[in-house]
Scaffold this motif. Sequence first.
Motif: not given
Length: 150
Positions: A102-114
């Motif tokens: 994520s652009s915020n180092p304290e977060e992650v982006v949860a992405h779906s493959d579908n």
Amino acid sequence: MAVPTRVSKATDGIPMYEISATASGLEVYNDINDMQAVGRMNFPGIEDCDFALPVWGHSMYPYLENGCWVALKIIHDKKILPGEVYYIEWGDYRMYKRLLQSSNPEEVVAHSDNTTEMVGNQLKYAPFTIKIADIKKLCLVKDIHKKHNH
């Protein structure tokens, strides 16, 4: 030759739990620590894994198919390799997602493959962010056992 009294994890396999680990955004309240194993998974390459869970849902298709079993390795230090698929628990949710920076180092982006299923003109399984500090359990997907359709 003596028969060993205790079988190691390498020969005994990893415990399999029949709990809902969704590939979509359903709330679940089961605690894996309160569950009894329904079996053991044992094949080469999963010796360093901690347990296995089934996949329910379609958000990670085609990488994870509904009904397949996934061998998981617990990541205690929450160090995330961006782009890898993880089983995550946070709040009242547990699911499989591909975690991206994520652009915020304290977060992650949860992405779906579908990325093919739509609701109206929006992705059914749209990406969202999760605060790393809110993740209660983080497990790397190490192997997948897909059902054979006969």
